[in-house]
Every structure is written in structure tokens, then in C-alpha cells.
Design an enzyme around this catalytic site. Structure first.
Site, PDB file in Angstrom:
ATOM      1  NE  ARG A 237      -6.296   5.726   2.103  1.00 31.42           N
ATOM      2  CZ  ARG A 237      -4.798   5.402   2.419  1.00 31.42           C
ATOM      3  NH1 ARG A 237      -3.895   5.676   1.502  1.00 31.42           N
ATOM      4  NH2 ARG A 237      -4.362   4.537   3.511  1.00 31.42           N
ATOM      5  CG  ASP A 261      -0.199   5.602  -6.188  1.00 31.51           C
ATOM      6  OD1 ASP A 261      -0.018   4.675  -6.923  1.00 31.51           O
ATOM      7  OD2 ASP A 261       0.088   5.490  -4.935  1.00 31.51           O
ATOM      8  CG  HIS A 285      -3.053   2.703  -3.380  1.00 35.10           C
ATOM      9  ND1 HIS A 285      -4.198   2.885  -2.489  1.00 35.10           N
ATOM     10  CD2 HIS A 285      -1.948   3.360  -2.585  1.00 35.10           C
ATOM     11  CE1 HIS A 285      -3.769   3.558  -1.249  1.00 35.10           C
ATOM     12  NE2 HIS A 285      -2.490   3.683  -1.076  1.00 35.10           N
ATOM     13  N   GLY A 287       2.336   3.786  -4.180  1.00 30.40           N
ATOM     14  CA  GLY A 287       2.947   4.933  -3.691  1.00 30.40           C
ATOM     15  C   GLY A 287       4.168   4.385  -2.654  1.00 30.40           C
TER      16      GLY A 287
END
Ligand SMILES: O=CC(=O)O
Length: 319
Positions: A237, A261, A285, A287
Site C-alpha cells: 500500500r 505498484d 496498482h 498486482g
């Protein structure tokens, strides 16, 4: 028999999620913005959640007392007010494990890309800086072979990352976290303090959830402890990083590179400073963003919800 009423957020969920829920429930599918959620949520029995929005008291209040099951289609739930959910006796589950492989692949991708100056190389081509005379020392990167890799958070994802990187002939794996883990021992990774990990690692890979404890744990102080040649990778995060401090560390070459990411905010504005750094590789983002993984996540979320509505334990309960 009246069917359970489920609100599915958002309109982009892999088809299996809706198909499973529809076997037993009436499903309303809503856009993921707050207005749409507030308009549709009143009186539902369950909520299928796929949104980066805060799932907070306001949304729970609007849902009302019938809401007794929430499934989030994510492993992380830092955007969800779990305490408030617990207080209301609502069952809540997430989607751990099914995304470990996809997220670990992303970590490997970022590790390689950041260590081999992917952004800078691409920019060099675009800006006509790639010349015959560029020379034998142009855009040299860092080797994974023979390196020390430090994993911050040896959970399912952290371990999957370590297993993948083993094939690159890493010399030593270290990890840190709350406690030493049997799986760490079996894998052959050494448990060390965070300070030690930051000091000795050539690659620092963060795979911890965002909590009060991990909030901005990667700050100026942490970057100062790392090697100047260290590569920092974050697939968890954005909030675990003090981003202005990271930008300074990258600009002043206090560390070699970063592969991210996740960042703050998401979505990242297209004119953000992070995008201007040649030694930073960014992904939006992604992943868990493979077809199979997202389908598994949708399936698990739907099954979590169906189990709980039928009074059985969720497959992946949080509370
Ligand atoms: O970031 C993705 C997730 O938490 O599933």
C-alpha cells in the site's frame, strides 16, 4: 421464499461473482462512486465490495440494520472500518492467498525493472540519448545474483516473492516482521530486525498490510539506513511509505531506485513528481490484475457472502 438482497460494487466484477450470487440472491450492481452506493445500499442483506473508497460509518448507517455480511474482493482492507463492522455484528471476509502468485510476479517485475533502470532506458530511447558512443558503462544496473534480499513482511505474498527470487541465485534472504516464522526457517531466510534488514539488503521489498504500525514506516530515516545501491520495491500500500521522503531519497540518489505498484494518491495524477524520476518504475496498482486471479477473487468473495448468509463460516473470514 424471499431471496437475500446483495449490493455488488462495482460494475466491473468478473462474471463468476455475479453468477454465483444470483443462484441464491437478488443482486443489484452499482457503480463504485459514493453517490451510487448510497443510493442503492438501503436495506441490503449483503455487500460485495470492490472499491478504494472508505467503507465507513456513513455507508453502514445508510445500509441499515439488515446488512449482516460484507465481502471485499481484496486482500487488503485498510479502507474498511473493521471496528465499526465488528461493533455491528456484521460478518466480514476478504480474498487472501488467491492473489499471492500474481502479486509476487508483479514484485519480481518491479525488482528487475527498477534494478535494471527500465524507466531511464526507455526515456533514453525516446529522447534520442541512446548513442553508438554511449559506452560500456552506460545505464549500469544492480545484480540480483549474489545479492541480499530483504522482505519486510513474510506473509503469503512475501514468501511467494522470496521463492521466485531464489531462482535468481540470491546469496541471502532476510526478513522482518512481528515474529520469526517457521516458513522462514524452512525457506532458509534469516529473521532480523528492521534496522538490520535496511542496513544489509540490496533489495528491500515491502509486503506488509497498511496498519497504524506500518503507516509511513518507510520514511527519511529508513531510506537513510539503506545502501546507496539499494532498490526499494512496494507492492502493498502506498501509505506505508512517506512519499515525499522517498522522492527526496530517489532524487538525491540516497538509494538506487524504486519500483512501486502502489502509491499515494491512487490514481496518481499524470503530472506527479514520481513520474518525473528516472530511477522510479511505476505501475498503476496492478498486482492482482490477471484474468485468472481476478476471477478467483470474485469467486471467493461471492462464496464468502453466500456462506455467511447461510449461517456458515466464511471461507476467508476477517471478523
Ligand atoms: O491491493 C489489492 C488487494 O488488497 O487485494
Amino acid at each position: 421464499m424471499t431471496k437475500f438482497k446483495v449490493l455488488m460494487i462495482s460494475t466491473t466484477i468478473p462474471e463468476i461473482g455475479l453468477r454465483l450470487l444470483k443462484t441464491e440472491c437478488d443482486v443489484v450492481v452499482s457503480e463504485g462512486n459514493k453517490n451510487a452506493i448510497l443510493q442503492n445500499i438501503e436495506g441490503v442483506d449483503a455487500l460485495f465490495w470492490w472499491s478504494k473508497l472508505k467503507l465507513d460509518k456513513e455507508i453502514l448507517d445508510k445500509a441499515g440494520p439488515k446488512l449482516r455480511v460484507i465481502g471485499t474482493m481484496s486482500a487488503g482492507y485498510d479502507n474498511i472500518d473493521v471496528e465499526e463492522i465488528k461493533k455491528r455484528g456484521i460478518k466480514f471476509g476478504n480474498t487472501p492467498n488467491v492473489l499471492n502468485d500474481a502479486v509476487a510476479d508483479t514484485a519480481v517485475l518491479l525488482t528487475l525493472a527498477a534494478s535494471r533502470r527500465f524507466t531511464e532506458g526507455r526515456q533514453a530511447i525516446e529522447r534520442c540519448l541512446w548513442k553508438h558512443e554511449s559506452g560500456a558503462q552506460w545505464l549500469l544496473g544492480q545484480d540480483i545474483t549474489g545479492s541480499t534480499v530483504g522482505i519486510v513482511g513474510l506473509g503469503g505474498i512475501g514468501l511467494a516473492i522470496a521463492k521466485r527470487l531464489k531462482c535468481f541465485n540470491v546469496a541471502k534472504f532476510v526478513y522482518t516482521g512481528h515474529r520469526e516464522k517457521p516458513e522462514g526457517k524452512i525457506f532458509g531466510a534469516e529473521f532480523v530486525s528492521l534496522d538490520e534488514l535496511l542496513k544489509i539488503s540490496d533489495f528491500v521489498i515491502a509486503s506488509v498490510p497498511l496498519t497504524k504500525e506500518t503507516d509511513q514506516m518507510f520514511n527519511a530515516e529508513a531510506f537513510a539506513k539503506m545502501k546507496k545501491t539499494a532498490v526499494f520495491v512496494n507492492i502493498s500500500r502506498g501509505g506505508i511509505v512517506n512519499q515525499p521522503d522517498l522522492i527526496v531519497a530517489l532524487k538525491q540518489n540516497k538509494i538506487f531506485a524504486a519500483g512501486l505498484d502502489v502509491m499515494t494518491p491512487e490514481p496518481l495524477p499524470s503530472d506527479h513528481e514520481l513520474l518525473k524520476l528516472p530511477n522510479c518504475v511505476l505501475m498503476p496498482h496492478l498486482g492482482s490484475a490477471t484474468e485468472k486471479t481476478r476471477s478467483k477473487m470474485a469467486e471467493l468473495t461471492a462464496n464468502n457472502i453466500l456462506k455467511a448468509l447461510n449461517g456458515e463460516p466464511m471461507l476467508a473470514p476477517v471478523v
